[in-house]
Design a protein around this motif. Structure first.
Motif, PDB file in Angstrom:
ATOM      1  N   LYS A   1     -13.873   2.700  -3.126  1.00  0.00           N
ATOM      2  CA  LYS A   1     -12.827   1.983  -3.861  1.00  0.00           C
ATOM      3  C   LYS A   1     -12.584   0.606  -3.248  1.00  0.00           C
ATOM      4  N   LEU A   2     -12.460   0.549  -1.932  1.00  0.00           N
ATOM      5  CA  LEU A   2     -12.204  -0.719  -1.253  1.00  0.00           C
ATOM      6  C   LEU A   2     -13.376  -1.684  -1.407  1.00  0.00           C
TER       7      LEU A   2
ATOM      8  N   LEU B   1      -2.741  -3.700  -4.543  1.00  0.00           N
ATOM      9  CA  LEU B   1      -3.261  -4.569  -3.488  1.00  0.00           C
ATOM     10  C   LEU B   1      -3.261  -6.030  -3.911  1.00  0.00           C
TER      11      LEU B   1
ATOM     12  N   TYR C   1      -7.509   5.779  -1.640  1.00  0.00           N
ATOM     13  CA  TYR C   1      -8.175   4.581  -1.141  1.00  0.00           C
ATOM     14  C   TYR C   1      -9.425   4.986  -0.362  1.00  0.00           C
ATOM     15  N   THR C   2     -10.513   5.161  -1.073  1.00  0.00           N
ATOM     16  CA  THR C   2     -11.775   5.530  -0.434  1.00  0.00           C
ATOM     17  C   THR C   2     -12.544   4.265  -0.041  1.00  0.00           C
TER      18      THR C   2
ATOM     19  N   GLU D   1      -4.684   1.194  -7.783  1.00  0.00           N
ATOM     20  CA  GLU D   1      -4.757   0.820  -6.368  1.00  0.00           C
ATOM     21  C   GLU D   1      -5.114  -0.662  -6.216  1.00  0.00           C
ATOM     22  N   GLU D   2      -6.021  -1.152  -7.046  1.00  0.00           N
ATOM     23  CA  GLU D   2      -6.362  -2.574  -6.987  1.00  0.00           C
ATOM     24  C   GLU D   2      -5.171  -3.421  -7.413  1.00  0.00           C
TER      25      GLU D   2
ATOM     26  N   ASP E   1      -6.769  -0.427 -12.849  1.00  0.00           N
ATOM     27  CA  ASP E   1      -6.969   0.205 -11.549  1.00  0.00           C
ATOM     28  C   ASP E   1      -5.665   0.097 -10.764  1.00  0.00           C
TER      29      ASP E   1
ATOM     30  N   LEU F   1       0.825  -1.206   0.000  1.00  0.00           N
ATOM     31  CA  LEU F   1       0.000   0.000   0.000  1.00  0.00           C
ATOM     32  C   LEU F   1       0.862   1.261   0.000  1.00  0.00           C
TER      33      LEU F   1
ATOM     34  N   ARG G   1      -3.744   7.479 -10.577  1.00  0.00           N
ATOM     35  CA  ARG G   1      -3.866   7.128  -9.161  1.00  0.00           C
ATOM     36  C   ARG G   1      -5.068   7.816  -8.529  1.00  0.00           C
TER      37      ARG G   1
END
Length: 538
Positions: free
Chosen positions: A309-310, A450, A305-306, A446-447, A444, A163, A302
């Motif tokens: 979003k999660l 992760l 991380y809202t 952020e995805e 994505d 992260l 980018r």
């Protein structure tokens, strides 16, 4: 005769649409969308409603897609034969110079960093069979406990590090981790009891956790699909080279490991290029930076991380099935957490092998893994046009045969040696599945960060307890539970490979259809506006 013709016509209208649906389903399952572009159907002999359905389907499948999915339908130029040797040979001179610089900076630094990381892990096994067991009075499962403490540290550090990489420059974070684990590795030479060994291995795992997924995340940000697997596999080969190197160097292992590590770590501050949009390395000029941004223009930007979003990530299949694929197909159940070949040789009485032979002969498995890692990557990127699943499936089948044979155990000695050597190819699966995961979750950022971390973490989450159950050191060298579990996991991996491919192709078709519908609506709106303008002029 008229009645017969009418009957045939009714049968045709009822049967042919169903046959078309079946053919479409088979086509969707078997055809690779990244290289296939359908030809317009021959509609002369079909009923009118079927013709309309075919034309609409072909129209949707033939339209350009949204940015980021153009590879699904765009017809690629024919690849020249020398591009199969190395992909830059088939690119423009400007792009070739850029990739050469990037490979020299990013790929070389990553390989050296992974080399020293894996050298540390291999040194533990070699030290154990070469006298550490007696020096520290280790008994029973204490080798497994040592591995477990490292794994606990690795698990704790991995997700937070993944992260952080979406927010902190890799050129700052990764070299700092390298320096930390280098110093801790050197301290292993001063260990006097097993409790000190546990403590240091935990801290080393904590600091090593971010490097492997961090490099994959960074490579996925720079390289295109036809470039990624080769680089990832070259990166992974560094682990096999480190294992071979460790087998031949048995004096002052941990001191030497730290001495090699520190210069590489300090150089990484200046050589790791971060990401295309914020790179500041000296070896890329302004034209190179512009080209890097152009090459990745279809990549998503980018985002924070809202909660939304999660939740979106949690509702998707990527974060669950891709880590499971990595787990079942990779090294978690395949004995790489144990020196299975070394302990087999050490237990042999006819013939009796020396310590040098026990350390050196297993490097044959490392050499085999180097060959297969590079071969699989070149085949996947080249002849298979970027498809990962056929090579993954082949490697999984080889795993199943190898570990099933070792589970049987009472097999010819020559075949047993071959199985131990061939088992080295299990490490080649991880980079391919990781590259595939990077490509699947490329829309994505952020995805992707992760999922890459979760994929790497999955093997260690299971390994932290599985190793104590199925790879019990007291079962060496037979390891019946371990070899049976590895065989069963191979079956699960094969099923997951087909499932992941099906779901990915389904998502690509859905995106393609949505983009085509948007384009069609825009065309209708444009035509209506044009007609209105023409009417106004009249």
């Amino acid at each position: 005769m008229d009645d017969l013709r009418a009957y045939k016509s009714r049968i045709t209208r009822k049967v042919r649409p169903g046959l078309l649906s079946v053919c479409s389903l088979v086509d969707n399952l078997l055809v690779d969308r990244s290289t296939y572009k359908p030809a317009p159907p021959d509609t002369q002999s079909f009923p009118s409603e079927t013709v309309t359905k075919w034309q609409r389907l072909w129209k949707l499948r033939s339209r350009p897609t949204a940015a980021g999915d153009s590879s699904v339908t765009e017809e690629k130029p024919k690849t020249k034969w020398y591009a199969y040797i190395w992909d830059t040979f088939d690119k423009s001179p400007e792009e070739r110079r850029f990739l050469t610089k990037l490979d020299a900076g990013l790929l070389t630094t990553a390989c050296l960093g992974y080399f020293i990381k894996y050298l540390d892990q291999s040194n533990l096994f070699n030290a154990f069979v070469s006298g550490m067991r007696h020096d520290l009075a280790m008994n029973g499962n204490q080798l497994n406990y040592t591995i477990t403490t490292w794994t606990v540290g690795y698990l704790i550090g991995e997700i937070p590090s993944g992260l952080l990489l979406a927010r902190v420059r890799p050129s700052i974070w990764l070299p700092t981790l390298q320096i930390a684990w280098s110093v801790l590795t050197m301290l292993l030479a001063r260990v006097r009891n097993v409790n000190q060994l546990y403590a240091l291995r935990f801290l080393i795992g904590l600091t090593e956790a971010g490097f492997y997924p961090g490099v994959f995340y960074m490579m996925g940000s720079w390289y295109k699909k036809d470039e990624l697997a080769k680089r990832v596999s070259i990166f992974a080969v560094a682990s096999s080279i480190a294992s071979m190197f460790s087998g031949y160097l048995m004096s002052s292992l941990y001191i030497m490991d730290g001495v090699i590590s520190l210069p590489i770590a300090f150089a990484s501050y200046f050589l790791l290029p971060d990401f295309p949009f914020n790179t500041r390395v000296f070896y890329l000029n302004e034209n190179d930076k512009r080209l890097a941004i152009e090459r990745t223009a279809d990549r998503p930007k980018r985002q924070p991380y809202t909660k939304a979003k999660l939740l979106k990530i949690a509702k998707g299949w990527h974060v669950y099935l891709l880590p499971l694929l990595f787990l079942f197909s990779g090294a978690a159940a395949a004995g790489t957490a144990q020196p299975i070949f070394q302990l087999f040789l050490q237990s042999s009485t006819h013939p009796k092998y020396s310590i040098r032979q026990v350390n050196n002969y297993p490097t044959l498995a490392n050499g085999f893994s180097i060959i297969t890692t590079l071969a699989y990557a070149w085949i996947s990127d080249g002849f298979l046009n970027g498809r990962r699943w056929p090579v993954l499936l082949w490697a999984i089948i080889v795993n199943f045969i190898t570990f099933t044979s070792l589970a049987i155990w009472n097999i010819p000695l020559g075949w047993k040696w071959a199985c131990y050597i061939i088992s080295g190819q299990v490490v080649t699966i991880s980079p391919l599945s990781m590259a595939w995961g990077n490509e699947i979750v490329n829309d994505d950022e952020e995805e992707r960060a992760l999922v890459v971390a979760a994929m790497n973490d999955s093997a260690y989450i299971v390994g932290i307890w599985l190793i104590l159950i199925i790879w019990d050191t007291t079962d060496a060298p037979r390891y019946q539970k371990g070899f049976i579990t590895a065989s069963v996991f191979s079956v699960f991996a094969a099923v997951l490979t087909f499932l992941v491919r099906y779901l990915h192709q389904r998502d690509l078709r859905r995106k393609q259809s949505e983009a085509a519908e948007v384009t069609e609506v825009n065309e209708i709106s444009s035509n209506q506006e044009k007609k209105s303008d023409d009417a106004g002029q009249v």
